[in-house]
Enzyme design. Structure first.
Site, mmCIF file in Angstrom:
data_model
loop_
_atom_site.group_PDB
_atom_site.id
_atom_site.type_symbol
_atom_site.label_atom_id
_atom_site.label_comp_id
_atom_site.label_asym_id
_atom_site.label_seq_id
_atom_site.Cartn_x
_atom_site.Cartn_y
_atom_site.Cartn_z
ATOM 1 N N GLY A 7 0.808 -1.218 0.000
ATOM 2 C CA GLY A 7 0.000 0.000 0.000
ATOM 3 C C GLY A 7 0.838 1.262 0.000
ATOM 4 O O GLY A 7 0.686 2.133 -0.866
ATOM 5 N N CYS A 41 0.481 2.330 13.108
ATOM 6 C CA CYS A 41 -0.959 2.638 13.164
ATOM 7 C C CYS A 41 -1.453 2.347 14.578
ATOM 8 O O CYS A 41 -2.376 1.570 14.790
ATOM 9 C CB CYS A 41 -1.744 1.871 12.109
ATOM 10 S SG CYS A 41 -1.422 0.098 12.055
#
Length: 395
Positions: free
Chosen positions: A217, A337
């Site tokens: 990603g 994250c």
């Protein structure tokens, strides 16, 4: 499926999700998909209704439940008492309720995790945690190797607030069937991830190492910033994730990425040619995932103090490894994250104490305001997944 049968299906799936959380098994989405793949009689409305109910329950039960039945009863008692009338044991409905039947307590997260989040948010913790447990929109990143954001038109999609090439929609969208996706013009990527990639400051001609590339990603976002010029080495210890990157690179029109499989615990052996050679090293480190609860609320069930300790150790090891690849004047960007301070500021502070060759550097804040040397993103403040991002340079 009758309403009662939907409740029973949700209970069965929650049992599977809780077991997978305990045993580091498949994600909830995967489990639900497998469940219905074996039950073709369930129509699309049934699948959607059951899936929504499952996630409502998972969001409301912060501790991993002892049973799917107990979790659903606890959720129903606190939030949806009408569901209790569907317990009757007739046909495919759940067995009738027992007097004073034990159920799971509703709470936002295990107490030890809430305490850690309070160190981040203080009095604002309830609002921030509520945002973490909300429903996430669908974010897309426009691939500037193929097109521009202004040229991509998807019904219901609007420009993201901070990411320069992002689009957001709250409408249902089968992204992988759209002509834009098939043409390599868009990828699914949360705005927070897009912001993190922008902070990296990748430029054409650089040598870049994406040390924990996964399925690619951020790799794709970095290559777009590089205009497909230079060299990007995408590494991971999971062959399956690296293999999944291949078709994405092809669809996006990327030609400068070298995928490199590393041996867990012996990563240095495959990176000796890159020692002090990279302009930019990106470490999107394995973490608790507390910033992704909107998409993966069952992550609260997976995390234990012991697992968090192991993640902290892995993060420290990856920082030490990544630092050996950065050339003089080069940059290391650390991303998690997570919103737990020990995975963010505390991890970087400890690393800087043992790495005198590096220092924090200021960077333009993509969300506005003054320049910063680290950035915390939250759903409550920025409308994206939660992240901690730090930028450092070898002096």
């Amino acid at each position: 499926m009758t309403p009662g049968a939907r409740v029973q299906a949700a209970i069965e799936c929650i049992d599977l999700i809780a077991d997978a959380a305990r045993d580091s098994g498949a994600a909830a989405d995967t489990i639900i998909a497998r469940y219905f793949a074996a039950r073709r009689y369930a129509g699309s409305k049934d699948r959607r209704a059951v899936r929504d109910l499952i996630y409502d329950v998972v969001r409301s039960i912060g501790d991993r439940p002892a049973s799917g039945r107990g979790a659903l009863i606890g959720h129903a008692r606190a939030n949806a008492p009408q569901l209790l009338a569907l317990f009757g044991g007739i046909g495919h409905t759940p067995a009738a309720l027992v007097h004073n039947e034990i159920s799971s307590a509703t709470n936002p997260a295990p107490g030890w995790l809430v305490e850690k989040l309070e160190r981040r948010f203080g009095a604002d913790t309830p609002r921030q945690v509520a945002a973490l447990l909300g429903r996430a929109p669908l974010d897309l990143r426009v691939n500037t190797l193929q097109t521009t954001r202004d040229a991509v038109h998807i019904e219901g999609a609007e420009p993201t607030r901070f990411a320069a090439n992002g689009l957001r929609t709250t409408l249902p969208l089968a992204v992988e069937t759209t002509p834009q996706f098939l043409a390599g013009e868009i990828e699914i990527q949360d705005e927070g991830s897009q912001i993190a990639a922008a902070v990296c400051g990748a430029e054409p001609g650089m040598t870049v190492v994406d040390l924990c590339a996964g399925a690619g990603g951020k790799t794709l976002a970095l290559v777009a910033a590089m205009q497909n010029e230079g060299r990007l080495i995408a590494t991971d210890t999971d062959r399956g994730r690296l293999d999944r990157m291949g078709p994405r690179l092809d669809r996006a029109g990327v030609s400068i990425v070298e995928r490199r499989l590393l041996n867990p615990g012996a990563e240095r052996e495959k990176l000796t040619d890159l020692r002090e050679a990279a302009d930019l090293v990106v470490i999107d480190a394995p973490c608790s995932g507390t910033g992704t609860w909107r998409r993966n609320p069952e992550a609260r069930w997976r995390l234990t103090p012991a697992r968090l300790d192991r993640l902290n150790e892995a993060q420290a090891r990856l920082l030490d490894l990544g630092s050996t690849l950065v050339k003089s004047g080069g940059v290391l960007v650390y991303i998690v994250c997570s919103l737990l301070p020990e995975e963010g500021e505390a991890q970087i502070a400890a690393w800087l104490r043992r790495n005198a060759a590096f220092k924090s550097v200021m960077f333009s804040n993509p969300t506005g305001g003054e320049a910063v040397n680290s950035l915390v993103l939250t759903p409550g403040d920025h409308g994206c997944d939660g992240f901690y991002i730090a930028r450092l340079t070898r002096v």
